[in-house]
Motif scaffolding. Structure first.
Motif, PDB file in Angstrom:
ATOM      1  N   THR A  51      13.989   9.281   9.026  1.00 52.66           N
ATOM      2  CA  THR A  51      12.801   9.870   9.656  1.00 52.66           C
ATOM      3  C   THR A  51      11.693  10.057   8.621  1.00 52.66           C
ATOM      4  O   THR A  51      10.536   9.741   8.862  1.00 52.66           O
ATOM      5  CB  THR A  51      13.144  11.256  10.244  1.00 52.66           C
ATOM      6  N   ASP A  52      12.078  10.577   7.446  1.00 52.69           N
ATOM      7  CA  ASP A  52      11.071  10.887   6.427  1.00 52.69           C
ATOM      8  C   ASP A  52      10.325   9.644   5.975  1.00 52.69           C
ATOM      9  O   ASP A  52       9.103   9.634   5.883  1.00 52.69           O
ATOM     10  CB  ASP A  52      11.741  11.538   5.203  1.00 52.69           C
ATOM     11  N   VAL A  53      11.081   8.578   5.686  1.00 52.06           N
ATOM     12  CA  VAL A  53      10.424   7.391   5.135  1.00 52.06           C
ATOM     13  C   VAL A  53       9.500   6.763   6.176  1.00 52.06           C
ATOM     14  O   VAL A  53       8.441   6.235   5.862  1.00 52.06           O
ATOM     15  CB  VAL A  53      11.452   6.383   4.558  1.00 52.06           C
ATOM     16  N   ARG A  54       9.883   6.867   7.434  1.00 53.10           N
ATOM     17  CA  ARG A  54       9.016   6.316   8.479  1.00 53.10           C
ATOM     18  C   ARG A  54       7.719   7.103   8.560  1.00 53.10           C
ATOM     19  O   ARG A  54       6.653   6.531   8.685  1.00 53.10           O
ATOM     20  CB  ARG A  54       9.722   6.321   9.823  1.00 53.10           C
ATOM     21  N   SER A  55       7.818   8.433   8.476  1.00 54.76           N
ATOM     22  CA  SER A  55       6.570   9.184   8.612  1.00 54.76           C
ATOM     23  C   SER A  55       5.698   9.000   7.368  1.00 54.76           C
ATOM     24  O   SER A  55       4.483   8.987   7.461  1.00 54.76           O
ATOM     25  CB  SER A  55       6.844  10.655   8.928  1.00 54.76           C
ATOM     26  N   LEU A  56       6.328   8.776   6.211  1.00 51.79           N
ATOM     27  CA  LEU A  56       5.534   8.556   4.994  1.00 51.79           C
ATOM     28  C   LEU A  56       4.780   7.229   5.027  1.00 51.79           C
ATOM     29  O   LEU A  56       3.759   7.063   4.380  1.00 51.79           O
ATOM     30  CB  LEU A  56       6.452   8.554   3.765  1.00 51.79           C
ATOM     31  N   THR A  57       5.331   6.249   5.746  1.00 48.42           N
ATOM     32  CA  THR A  57       4.760   4.905   5.684  1.00 48.42           C
ATOM     33  C   THR A  57       4.249   4.445   7.047  1.00 48.42           C
ATOM     34  O   THR A  57       4.173   3.253   7.297  1.00 48.42           O
ATOM     35  CB  THR A  57       5.815   3.896   5.194  1.00 48.42           C
TER      36      THR A  57
ATOM     37  N   GLU B 157       0.815  -1.224   0.000  1.00 52.87           N
ATOM     38  CA  GLU B 157       0.000   0.000   0.000  1.00 52.87           C
ATOM     39  C   GLU B 157       0.846   1.271   0.000  1.00 52.87           C
ATOM     40  O   GLU B 157       0.370   2.338  -0.346  1.00 52.87           O
ATOM     41  CB  GLU B 157      -0.993  -0.020   1.170  1.00 52.87           C
ATOM     42  N   TYR B 158       2.119   1.169   0.393  1.00 52.54           N
ATOM     43  CA  TYR B 158       2.952   2.368   0.455  1.00 52.54           C
ATOM     44  C   TYR B 158       3.857   2.532  -0.752  1.00 52.54           C
ATOM     45  O   TYR B 158       4.655   3.456  -0.826  1.00 52.54           O
ATOM     46  CB  TYR B 158       3.803   2.349   1.730  1.00 52.54           C
ATOM     47  N   LEU B 159       3.779   1.578  -1.683  1.00 54.40           N
ATOM     48  CA  LEU B 159       4.695   1.594  -2.820  1.00 54.40           C
ATOM     49  C   LEU B 159       4.670   2.936  -3.557  1.00 54.40           C
ATOM     50  O   LEU B 159       5.709   3.547  -3.803  1.00 54.40           O
ATOM     51  CB  LEU B 159       4.370   0.435  -3.773  1.00 54.40           C
ATOM     52  N   GLY B 160       3.456   3.411  -3.865  1.00 53.77           N
ATOM     53  CA  GLY B 160       3.312   4.655  -4.620  1.00 53.77           C
ATOM     54  C   GLY B 160       3.950   5.839  -3.899  1.00 53.77           C
ATOM     55  O   GLY B 160       4.692   6.627  -4.488  1.00 53.77           O
ATOM     56  N   THR B 161       3.690   5.944  -2.595  1.00 55.23           N
ATOM     57  CA  THR B 161       4.225   7.038  -1.791  1.00 55.23           C
ATOM     58  C   THR B 161       5.748   7.030  -1.803  1.00 55.23           C
ATOM     59  O   THR B 161       6.395   8.072  -1.985  1.00 55.23           O
ATOM     60  CB  THR B 161       3.764   6.875  -0.321  1.00 55.23           C
ATOM     61  N   VAL B 162       6.319   5.827  -1.586  1.00 51.50           N
ATOM     62  CA  VAL B 162       7.776   5.724  -1.520  1.00 51.50           C
ATOM     63  C   VAL B 162       8.397   6.067  -2.875  1.00 51.50           C
ATOM     64  O   VAL B 162       9.387   6.806  -2.958  1.00 51.50           O
ATOM     65  CB  VAL B 162       8.189   4.310  -1.047  1.00 51.50           C
ATOM     66  N   LEU B 163       7.785   5.587  -3.957  1.00 48.41           N
ATOM     67  CA  LEU B 163       8.326   5.869  -5.292  1.00 48.41           C
ATOM     68  C   LEU B 163       8.263   7.371  -5.597  1.00 48.41           C
ATOM     69  O   LEU B 163       9.216   7.944  -6.127  1.00 48.41           O
ATOM     70  CB  LEU B 163       7.556   5.086  -6.355  1.00 48.41           C
ATOM     71  N   GLY B 164       7.157   7.991  -5.219  1.00 56.02           N
ATOM     72  CA  GLY B 164       6.991   9.420  -5.457  1.00 56.02           C
ATOM     73  C   GLY B 164       8.063  10.213  -4.729  1.00 56.02           C
ATOM     74  O   GLY B 164       8.671  11.142  -5.280  1.00 56.02           O
TER      75      GLY B 164
END
Ligand code: GDP
Ligand code: MG
Length: 771
Positions: free
Chosen positions: A734-740, A692-699
């Motif tokens: 920190t960023d990737v954790r808050s995004l996902t 479910e987080y693939l799109g967010t991480v790629l963006g």
């Protein structure tokens, strides 16, 4: 009453030890060659029956099938240290329970770890349980220590994941778990802190399913939760295992196993019966041998399946990694750790179950991996080694493939808790501490001799004839490459007088941690610390203060850039000095150009090299060397630049320093004229997350100048591999954790250095005030 600890027969190896109980004080302790290792114990004469001598021999070097090299992985504060401490206590290696909160546990032995309450460096500790030798290897969980984790995963055969039962799966466990997936390490889970009022067995089991995408194999059910937690139901034996109200006084040594049918708790009996049924079905689904046993021999009554058959099925399933056994308890309140130890010996692999390609290259010759170096003030460097093949002997010469040198090992020790026991030799599968290896660094491969390494190289099909040259890179078995450090900062001693102390401290720290590099800035003469990340450098800084008593000062953290040239250019230079009436003069002409694949870094015009005396040749190379390390744009090292010395004329009697200075200046001049480019570290990033987080991480990666290489599926997760410039990854964790919502984990390593585009380069130079 006299102690029953007695002398052993004289024909035993010098370094023989017995592990037994002193009748006088009722303490179990190690007795070395009839002499107690701990002071204040009485020792008397004793002759030992041959049978017993044999069994003692196997205690020193146990059969390989009885060895367990196990890692403990956990999120910070899940209870890794407390659990380890309990294990050492129940196996008799420590007499009193330490407490992480008081900072006196055995495994967190570095002062700074004690204070922080986290375990950074992997230390190994050895103990025996139920006729098995267990070597516990600590695995760090922080991303900055990926290399440490990878290295410890390399030497262990199985792992225990410790969870806080009130939190379930947390971020760091996820990181290490996924690394263990990658290395195919069989695991068992221990749900710790069952005494906490917020503890939940079922929630934790669900989170193992959901977050780790693993199949939990419930071997136990908790009896009570929170304050009322008393023990567990063993679903294999159908017994209750309970610790009494006094478990805090006796440290939980005493517990009772009672057949479940004898208890009056009907609700427990019925839920346990159901859980056992589910367990048997689950195992049968995963293991054909067990399925046919159930269907063919015990179809009438599953309760009759013998315990050993059930246990070996659980072991097969665990080793195949088709499921993970789950146990529970509370280490702090001394409940549930003994069954965990039993499970380690019963279900996790022995070194025999895990073979590696390189082991067949060495056959019976020694091959070992130095996986940790620790500095001891008195004894010098102590090297933790894992032996893969052959015997390791004390007082013998060994060959270090990485350093291409022969070293003498004076002593071999077993790292039992806080004591070390000397042994004369050790067999494959074991872990030991070697004393006397002065050049060996963490990650080095140790074999018996250069010729045995050459023989192994031939067996590996790598052409024996060229072994001399290719050996070091070829046969390094570690498979864990030391990454190039990507961050650096200056470090200064508290005073000039302490400079050499600082140099010495850094030398020791580098042997322990090869990902740390130290350089001297040729201009300012300042020392520069190069490391893998912010936390890495901070920890080194801390250790220098605590362990070496030096209050050092760090400059701001910077990215390690490099520089190159895109065009060729030539320059000439003359240096003319009169030093105490002697004239020193050198004139040189030097060309720089982009280095093409395989070309030498330094070239001389034809015949020039032969006309130079040895001293001047060295002076020229020194000059090139010093200019090579301070590029014209940022003062970063050069890469892929070829230097050609076209001519040099030196007035007789000129000092080497003047020659070096002339070459160095001439080179700098040539570099200034050429078209130049900054190279930046490009990182290989691997992010693992739920779909479910693939799109967010790629963006997000697209915004960070990321170049996506591949998107894979691993155990229901998505794994994105990408190349991303390091400069864009500041604060990524920190960023990737808050995004996902904290669910993504990542690993990072240097891929290579890549040219920056013109705009980015100018922006960087402007930021540094260089444009
Ligand atoms: P580590 O960071 O994984 O090594 O965890 P520690 O062993 O240092 O423990 C972290 C904290 O949790 C300490 O304050 C321990 O006292 C506490 N702790 C450990 N095990 C338990 C447990 O079973 N129950 C409770 N309530 N606290 C625990
Ligand atoms: Mg700890």
């Amino acid at each position: 009453m006299l102690a029953m600890l007695k002398f052993l027969p004289g024909n035993l190896p010098r370094s023989f030890y017995v592990y037994t109980e002193c009748v006088q004080c009722c303490r179990r302790q190690l007795i070395l060659y009839g002499r107690a290792i701990s002071p204040n114990h009485h020792v008397r004469k004793y002759s030992m029956p041959t049978g017993q001598v044999k069994s003692l021999r196997s205690m020193i070097s146990p059969p390989i099938s009885k060895i367990r090299n196990i890692g403990i992985m956990a999120h910070i504060d899940a209870g890794k240290t407390t659990t380890t401490e309990r294990m050492l206590y129940y196996s008799g290696y420590i007499r009193a329970l330490g407490d992480v909160d008081d900072g006196d546990t055995v495994t967190d032995y570095m002062a700074q770890e004690r204070e922080r309450g986290i375990t950074i460096q992997s230390a190994a500790v050895t103990f025996d349980w139920n006729g098995h030798r267990i070597n516990l290897i600590d695995t760090p969980g922080h991303v900055d220590f990926t290399v440490e984790v990878e290295r410890s995963l390399r030497v262990l055969d199985g792992a225990v994941a410790v969870f806080d039962a009130s939190a379930g799966v947390e971020a760091q466990t996820l990181t290490v778990w996924r690394q263990a997936d990658k290395h195919s390490v069989p695991r068992i889970c221990f749900l710790n802190k069952m005494d906490k009022s917020s503890a939940s067995f079922s929630y934790s089991v669900e989170s193992i399913k959901e977050k780790l995408k693993a199949k939990p194999l419930l071997l136990q059910l908790p009896i009570g939760e929170g304050k009322s937690f008393q023990g567990v139901v063993d679903l294999l034996t159908m017994e209750t295992v309970c610790w009494g109200a006094r478990s805090s006084e006796d440290g939980g040594r005493i517990f009772k196993r009672i057949p479940l049918k004898d208890t009056k708790d009907h609700a427990l009996l019925s839920s346990a019966t159901q859980a056992r049924h589910a367990l048997l079905e689950q195992i049968a689904d995963l293991d054909d041998e067990f399925a046919s046993l159930m269907l063919e021999e015990y179809s009438a009554d599953f309760t009759l399946i013998p315990l050993e058959k059930l246990q070996s099925a659980v072991r097969r399933v665990t080793l195949a990694r088709s499921a993970v056994p789950v146990l529970c308890g509370t280490s702090l309140k001394n409940k549930g750790v003994q069954p965990l130890l039993d499970a380690i010996t019963s279900y996790l692999p022995s070194p025999e179950d895990c073979t590696h390609d390189f082991m067949s290259w060495y056959k019976d010759d020694l091959c070992a991996l130095a996986f940790k170096v620790v500095h001891d003030k008195q004894r010098g460097p102590l090297v933790f080694v894992r032996i893969y093949s052959g015997m390791m002997k004390s007082q013998s010469a060994v060959y270090n493939i990485n350093r291409n040198c022969t070293e003498r090992m004076s002593r071999l020790l077993l790292p039992f808790a806080d004591q070390q026991v000397e042994i004369s030799s050790l067999s494959p599968g074991n872990i030991a501490l070697a004393v006397g290896l002065k050049q060996t660094a963490t990650g080095d491969t140790i074999v018996s001799s250069k010729s045995s390494a050459a023989a192994a190289s031939r067996r590996a099909g790598r052409g024996g004839e060229k072994t001399d040259k290719t050996l070091p890179e070829d046969l390094v078995l570690a498979g864990v490459e030391i990454p190039e450090p990507v961050f650096f900062c200056t470090i200064e001693p508290p005073s000039v007088a302490r400079q050499s102390d600082l140099e010495n401290a850094l030398k020791c720290l580098q042997l322990e941690d090869p990902s740390l590099k130290v350089k001297i800035d040729p201009d300012s003469g300042q020392m520069i610390l190069c490391g893998m990340g912010e936390l890495h450098i901070e920890i080194i800084h801390d250790r220098i203060r605590r362990e070496y008593g030096l209050q050092t000062f760090l400059g701001p953290l910077q990215i390690a850039y490099r520089e190159t040239v895109l065009t060729a250019s030539i320059a000439s230079e003359t240096v003319d000095r009169t030093i105490s009436d002697n004239r020193h003069q050198a004139t040189a002409e030097v060309e720089v150009k982009p280095l093409t694949d395989g070309g030498p870094i330094v070239e001389y015009a034809e015949g020039l090299q032969q006309s130079l005396s040895g001293g001047y040749k060295e002076a020229i190379e020194n000059g090139i060397h010093s200019a090579y390390f301070t590029g014209p744009l940022l003062g970063s090292p050069l890469q892929d630049v070829q230097v050609t010395v076209h001519s040099i004329s030196i007035l007789p009697g000129t000092s080497a320093t003047v020659v070096s200075a002339c070459i160095s200046r001439c080179l700098q001049k040539a570099l200034k004229k050429a078209e130049k480019q900054v190279l930046e570290p490009l990182m290989r990033l691997e992010v693992t997350m739920g779909e479910e987080y693939l799109g967010t991480v790629l963006g997000d990666l697209a915004q960070r100048r990321g170049n996506i290489q591949e998107i894979q599926s691993r155990m229901d997760n998505k794994v994105v591999s990408a190349f991303v410039p390091l400069a864009e990854l500041m604060g990524y964790s920190t960023d990737v954790r808050s995004l996902t919502s904290g669910s993504a984990t990542f690993t990072l390593e240097l891929a290579n250095y890549e040219g920056m585009d013109f705009q980015d380069q100018n922006a960087l130079l402007r930021k540094r005030g260089l444009l």
